[in-house]
Design an enzyme around this catalytic site. Structure first.
Site, mmCIF file in Angstrom:
data_model
loop_
_atom_site.group_PDB
_atom_site.id
_atom_site.type_symbol
_atom_site.label_atom_id
_atom_site.label_comp_id
_atom_site.label_asym_id
_atom_site.label_seq_id
_atom_site.Cartn_x
_atom_site.Cartn_y
_atom_site.Cartn_z
ATOM 1 N N PHE A 255 0.806 -1.224 0.000
ATOM 2 C CA PHE A 255 0.000 0.000 0.000
ATOM 3 C C PHE A 255 0.841 1.277 0.000
ATOM 4 O O PHE A 255 0.445 2.281 0.576
ATOM 5 C CB PHE A 255 -0.996 0.002 1.183
ATOM 6 C CG PHE A 255 -2.176 -0.895 0.915
ATOM 7 C CD1 PHE A 255 -3.365 -0.385 0.428
ATOM 8 C CD2 PHE A 255 -2.077 -2.261 1.116
ATOM 9 C CE1 PHE A 255 -4.440 -1.215 0.144
ATOM 10 C CE2 PHE A 255 -3.136 -3.098 0.836
ATOM 11 C CZ PHE A 255 -4.329 -2.578 0.348
ATOM 12 N N ALA A 258 2.391 4.654 -5.591
ATOM 13 C CA ALA A 258 1.759 5.880 -6.073
ATOM 14 C C ALA A 258 0.878 5.526 -7.274
ATOM 15 O O ALA A 258 1.195 4.612 -8.037
ATOM 16 C CB ALA A 258 2.824 6.884 -6.477
ATOM 17 N N CYS A 266 -15.224 0.308 -0.582
ATOM 18 C CA CYS A 266 -14.891 0.343 0.852
ATOM 19 C C CYS A 266 -14.132 1.593 1.302
ATOM 20 O O CYS A 266 -14.654 2.356 2.110
ATOM 21 C CB CYS A 266 -14.109 -0.908 1.216
ATOM 22 S SG CYS A 266 -15.119 -2.393 1.076
ATOM 23 N N ARG A 333 -17.327 0.758 -8.375
ATOM 24 C CA ARG A 333 -17.811 1.757 -7.418
ATOM 25 C C ARG A 333 -16.678 2.702 -7.011
ATOM 26 O O ARG A 333 -15.605 2.262 -6.614
ATOM 27 C CB ARG A 333 -18.412 1.053 -6.191
ATOM 28 C CG ARG A 333 -19.717 0.341 -6.507
ATOM 29 C CD ARG A 333 -20.279 -0.398 -5.316
ATOM 30 N NE ARG A 333 -19.637 -1.679 -5.092
ATOM 31 C CZ ARG A 333 -20.076 -2.595 -4.218
ATOM 32 N NH1 ARG A 333 -21.149 -2.333 -3.489
ATOM 33 N NH2 ARG A 333 -19.454 -3.737 -4.063
#
Ligand code: NAD
Length: 445
Positions: A255, A258, A266, A333
């Site tokens: 995580f 870039a 979520c 989403r």
């Protein structure tokens, strides 16, 4: 065990099929008849690697059943999972009305005591709310027993959901009821045989753990994106910095890539929900505000780069690779692709896009543009490049990692690649005559 899962979305279906795979008898319920009809035929209504095989095997073995009848599906259940949606309400808070509706129905119809598990991501206090809804109905019906409500947030990642569920880093159980804890531990025991990865805590702590985990991961992404912006200004390659910091074990490599922002069902909604939880106590959360603000800005990065490189985009044709919010899913989403498509289509550009899984969902969202041919959703990634003024990479599907760059250069009208996921090496691209623009990377002269 006899289990019922309410909600056949990404979380509900994975939960149901994985429990069935371990030998439990699982009934799944959804309000969508279309979804249930497809599932009864063994067809997955979502794209998730491995899910269809699990559905088929367990349907055939008689361990899995699908229905729209909640009361019927719960009539013999010992454990009932609620895995319905908790979308953002207008003010950003998590809308828990679907959970409360399910709880009311269970309270009205259950004729035996059950362990009711909140699997959906829901604000602190939701499990207690579900408990009071159920208690109220039990009192009204004058039944002698009480249901026990457990919070058991889900940490799976779309695209790797089955593996995550089968081999969880941890299972969080929020309960102070010893009997409910014993049953839940037994249910999860086959998934954590190697190490005891079950963490038992209060219901409120379990709910908070889920929000804290997601908002922390989002924070890491926005942090590296901010560093990347400064790298761009300073003439530093953020990929070198990423490797430099990730090798520190306290930081790690996860995580800190870039890119053009996080999306999905979520992170964005959970940050908004966390901010709303804090707002109820008049508590500012400046870090999380900035995480969200930085992400909004980051999602506009591909458009800004296109404008910087090409000027006015009206009448231009742009190719996009990747529409899903991340690889391995059809979920769009809050995806960065929506921000780019909205702007390009409104600004009079034509778009030729390819995604291995998400094109149908995009077609449903932009029916007019598809009908008028302004948005073409193609079956072949290279067909999307024909006469395009640039290729924009938005989702790092594996198949985009090593494309045929000669073909890319040949098909594009302008040899420009906007690499929103830092997949390509700027030097290699330059050697092929392609102008490469990455996030926080230097453009080869
Ligand atoms: P989803 O929208 O894919 O699925 C929800 C399903 O619930 C839908 O099929 C809907 O028809 C059904 N439903 C709604 N009301 C119902 C009712 N009364 N009875 C039966 N079915 C009903 O949602 P999802 O992505 O699976 O997420 C569910 C929850 O899990 C959310 O709270 C989400 O934040 C959380 N979560 C999601 C992920 C993820 O990666 N998608 C990961 C962890 C946690």
């Amino acid at each position: 065990m006899q289990i019922t899962v309410i909600g056949c979305g990404y979380v509900g279906l994975v939960t149901a099929t994985c429990f069935a795979e371990m030998g439990n008898r699982v009934s799944c319920v959804d309000t969508s008849t279309q979804r249930i009809n497809a599932l009864q035929r063994g067809e997955a209504p979502i794209f998730e690697p491995g899910i269809e095989a699990l559905i088929t095997t367990n349907l055939r073995a008689g361990r899995l059943a699908f229905s729209t009848d909640t009361a019927g599906a719960c009539s013999r259940a010992e454990v009932i999972f609620i895995a319905v949606g908790t979308p953002s309400a207008a003010d950003g808070s998590a809308d828990i009305s679907q959970i409360v509706a399910v709880a009311s129905e269970l309270g009205r119809t259950l004729d035996q005591p059950a362990i009711v598990v909140c699997k959906s991501t829901a604000p602190v206090g939701t499990a207690c709310r579900v408990q009071s809804v159920l208690d109220h109905q039990c009192q009204r019906r004058q039944v002698a027993w009480q249901h026990r409500v457990v919070s058991n947030p889900e940490f799976l990642k779309e695209g790797a959901a089955i593996d995550d569920f089968m081999r969880p880093d941890r299972v969080v159980l929020g309960t102070d009821d010893a009997d409910a804890e014993r049953v839940m531990r037994a249910l999860y025991e086959p998934f954590v045989r190697n190490h005891d990865r079950i963490l038992c805590m209060s219901r409120r702590a379990a709910e908070m753990t889920k929000y804290a985990a997601n908002t922390f991961l989002a924070t890491r992404i926005s942090f590296i994106n901010e560093i990347a912006s400064l790298c761009e200004q300073l003439g530093v390659d953020v990929e070198e910095v990423r490797k430099g910091i990730g090798s520190d074990q306290r930081i790690g490599h996860h995580f800190i890539y870039a890119g053009c922002g996080y999306g999905g069902s979520c992170f964005p909604k959970d940050i908004r929900a966390m901010l709303q939880m804090a707002a109820q106590y008049d508590m500012p959360m400046p870090i999380l505000h900035s995480v969200e603000a930085r992400n909004q800005q980051q999602k506009t990065w591909p458009l800004r780069m296109l404008k910087r490189e090409l000027g006015n985009l009206h009448g231009r044709t742009l190719a996009i690779w990747g529409l899903a919010f991340k690889p391995g899913t059809d979920d769009i989403r809050d995806a960065p692709s929506l921000v780019l498509l909205d702007a390009l289509l409104a600004g009079g550009s034509s778009v030729q896009a390819f995604d291995p899984a998400a094109s149908d969902n995009i077609a449903q969202r932009y029916p007019e543009a598809v009908k008028e041919g302004q948005l073409k959703l193609l079956q072949d990634p290279y067909a999307a490049l024909n006469n395009a003024d640039a290729l924009v990479l938005l989702t790092e599907w594996k198949q985009f990692r090593q494309p045929d760059f000669h073909l890319v250069a040949q098909r594009l009208r302008t040899p420009l690649v906007i690499d929103g996921r830092n997949q390509y090496d700027p030097q290699t691209m330059a050697s092929l005559g392609l102008r490469h623009v990455g996030v926080g990377r230097q453009v080869a002269p």
